[in-house]
Design an enzyme around this catalytic site. Structure first.
Site, short mmCIF file in Angstrom:
data_model
loop_
_atom_site.label_atom_id
_atom_site.label_comp_id
_atom_site.label_asym_id
_atom_site.label_seq_id
_atom_site.Cartn_x
_atom_site.Cartn_y
_atom_site.Cartn_z
CE LYS A 1 15.68 -1.25 -17.92
NZ LYS A 1 14.44 -1.73 -17.29
CD GLU B 1 5.07 -3.63 -18.36
OE1 GLU B 1 5.64 -3.09 -19.34
OE2 GLU B 1 5.68 -4.22 -17.46
N1 PSU Z 1 12.06 -4.57 -19.25
C1 PSU Z 1 12.32 -3.62 -18.33
N2 PSU Z 1 11.67 -3.58 -17.15
C2 PSU Z 1 10.69 -4.49 -16.88
C3 PSU Z 1 10.39 -5.46 -17.86
C4 PSU Z 1 11.08 -5.48 -19.03
O1 PSU Z 1 13.17 -2.80 -18.59
O2 PSU Z 1 10.11 -4.43 -15.80
C5 PSU Z 1 9.28 -6.42 -17.61
C6 PSU Z 1 8.13 -6.15 -18.58
O3 PSU Z 1 6.93 -6.32 -17.88
C7 PSU Z 1 8.29 -7.25 -19.59
C8 PSU Z 1 8.77 -8.36 -18.72
O4 PSU Z 1 7.10 -7.57 -20.24
O5 PSU Z 1 9.70 -7.74 -17.84
C9 PSU Z 1 9.39 -9.49 -19.46
O6 PSU Z 1 9.62 -10.51 -18.55
P1 PSU Z 1 9.95 -11.99 -19.08
O7 PSU Z 1 11.33 -11.92 -19.67
O8 PSU Z 1 9.88 -12.82 -17.84
O9 PSU Z 1 8.91 -12.31 -20.10
#
Ligand code: PSU
Ligand code: MN
Length: 310
Positions: free
Chosen positions: A160, A26
Site C-alpha cells: 500500500k 491470509e
Molecule cells: N497491507 C494491507 N492490508 C493488511 C496488511 C497489509 O493492505 O491488512 C496486513 C498484512 O497482514 C500484513 C500486515 O502482513 O498487515 C503487516 O503488518 P505489520 O506492518 O504490523 O507487520
C-alpha cells in the site's frame, strides 16, 4: 507436553493425500484489513475463486491456541466477525499457541505456517513493508525478514502507498528476495496498476512462475520466497489523481492527530475508504481477487510440473 500444534482441515488433508494444489490465504486482511460484513463475503468468495481455479483453499488463522490450516464456515465467520481477535505476526505464534489465544495471521504468520505444512503458494492483498517514518521508529514489517528465509511464493498487488514503497523494494533487494512482475515491468501500486517504480524481472504466465519456483529449488540456496507482483487491472484501479490527493490528506490528518505506531495503518486505510466514497475499497477487493485467481493458476501449474518430472 504440547501435541502437534498444527491442525489441517479435512479438505486440505485430502488435497495433500491426492497431491492436489493448495493455496494458502491470509486471515489478517479479513479480520483487520476490510470492513464488516464485506470481509466475510470476501472470505468465502476467495475460497470459491481458489476452487474454481482448480486448487484447494487453506485460509490460515489461530483459533483457541490451535494453528488452523483450512477453515470451515463457522471458523471463517469467527475470523471475520469476532471482536477482539488479535493480529499475529510470526513472532506471536508461540505465545498465541501456548496461551490459547485466537488471532488472524499476517503475511509473516501465514507464510510461516503455510511453508511449515508444505503449502508453496500463498495469496494476499499487499505485503507489509517499510513505514514512511522508518527513520524515527524503525517500523519495518516482519513480513520482509520472514520472506527472506521461507520458501513460499507470495502473490500480491505490491504494498500500500501508505508505506515507503521505494524503501520497501530496496529492502527486498537487500534481503535477496526475488520479485517478478506478472505481465508488467513496474511494481504495482496496490490501489493503482503501477507505483511507477521499475522491476528487474517480468513473467508472462503461471507456467513461467512455476519454472522460476523449480529453478529456486534446483539452485538450492538458502530458502527465500518468491514475490509475484500482480497489478490490479487499470480498469479497476483507483483514479490516480484521487489517490494522490486523498493519500496526502490522510498522511496530513494522521500527523495532525498525532496518530502513531500500530494505529497508523488502520487510520490511513479508514481515511482512504471514507474520502474516496468507497472507491479505494473496490480497488482493494479487485486486487485481492486477482491475486487469488493467479495464485490458484500458479499452484496448479507447479503441481503439473511436479507430476511431469518426478
Ligand atoms: N497491507 C494491507 N492490508 C493488511 C496488511 C497489509 O493492505 O491488512 C496486513 C498484512 O497482514 C500484513 C500486515 O502482513 O498487515 C503487516 O503488518 P505489520 O506492518 O504490523 O507487520
Ligand atoms: Mn509494524
Amino acid at each position: 507436553m504440547m501435541t502437534t500444534p498444527l491442525q489441517l482441515s479435512a479438505e486440505v488433508r485430502d488435497a495433500f493425500e491426492r497431491g492436489r494444489p493448495v493455496v494458502a490465504l491470509e486471515s489478517t486482511i479479513i479480520a483487520h484489513g476490510l470492513p464488516r460484513p464485506r470481509n466475510l463475503e470476501l472470505a468465502g468468495e476467495l475460497e470459491e475463486l481458489v476452487r474454481s481455479g482448480g486448487a484447494v483453499p487453506a485460509t490460515i488463522a489461530v483459533l483457541d491456541g490451535k494453528a488452523r490450516i483450512g477453515l470451515g464456515k463457522g471458523e471463517l465467520e469467527r475470523v471475520a466477525l469476532q471482536d477482539g481477535l488479535r493480529k499475529l505476526g510470526v513472532r506471536d505464534l508461540a505465545p498465541a499457541l501456548a496461551l490459547g489465544t485466537s488471532g488472524a495471521t499476517t503475511v509473516s504468520g501465514t507464510a510461516f505456517l503455510a511453508a511449515r505444512v508444505g503449502i508453496r503458494v500463498f495469496a494476499t492483498g499487499g505485503l507489509g513493508g517499510v513505514h514512511r517514518d522508518w527513520v524515527a521508529d524503525q517500523d519495518e514489517s516482519a513480513d520482509l525478514g520472514l520472506l527472506a528465509r521461507t520458501r513460499v511464493t507470495v502473490v500480491c498487488a505490491g504494498v500500500k502507498s501508505i508505506l515507503d514503497v521505494p524503501a520497501t523494494l530496496q529492502r527486498l533487494e537487500t534481503l535477496s528476495v526475488p520479485v517478478v512482475g506478472y505481465r508488467t515491468d513496474a511494481f504495482p501500486g496496490f490501489y493503482l496498476h503501477s507505483s511507477g517504480l521499475p522491476l528487474d524481472w517480468t513473467v508472462q504466465s503461471p507456467e513461467q512462475v512455476a519454472e522460476v519456483m523449480r529453478a529456486q529449488d534446483a539452485l538450492g540456496r538458502d530458502a527465500s520466497a518468491l514475490v509475484v507482483a500482480n497489478p490490479v487491472p487499470r480498469s479497476q484501479q483507483l483514479d490516480p489523481a484521487l489517490h494522490d490527493r486523498v493519500l496526502a490528506e490522510a498522511l496530513e490528518a494522521a500527523r495532525a492527530a498525532g496518530v502513531r505506531g500500530q494505529a497508523v495503518t488502520p487510520f490511513l486505510l479508514a481515511h482512504l475508504v471514507e474520502h474516496t466514497a468507497g472507491a479505494s475499497l473496490e480497488a482493494n477487493l479487485a486486487a485481492v481477487r486477482g491475486n487469488v485467481r493467479l495464485a490458484a493458476a500458479i499452484a496448479a501449474a507447479f503441481a503439473a510440473t511436479r507430476a511431469a518430472r518426478p
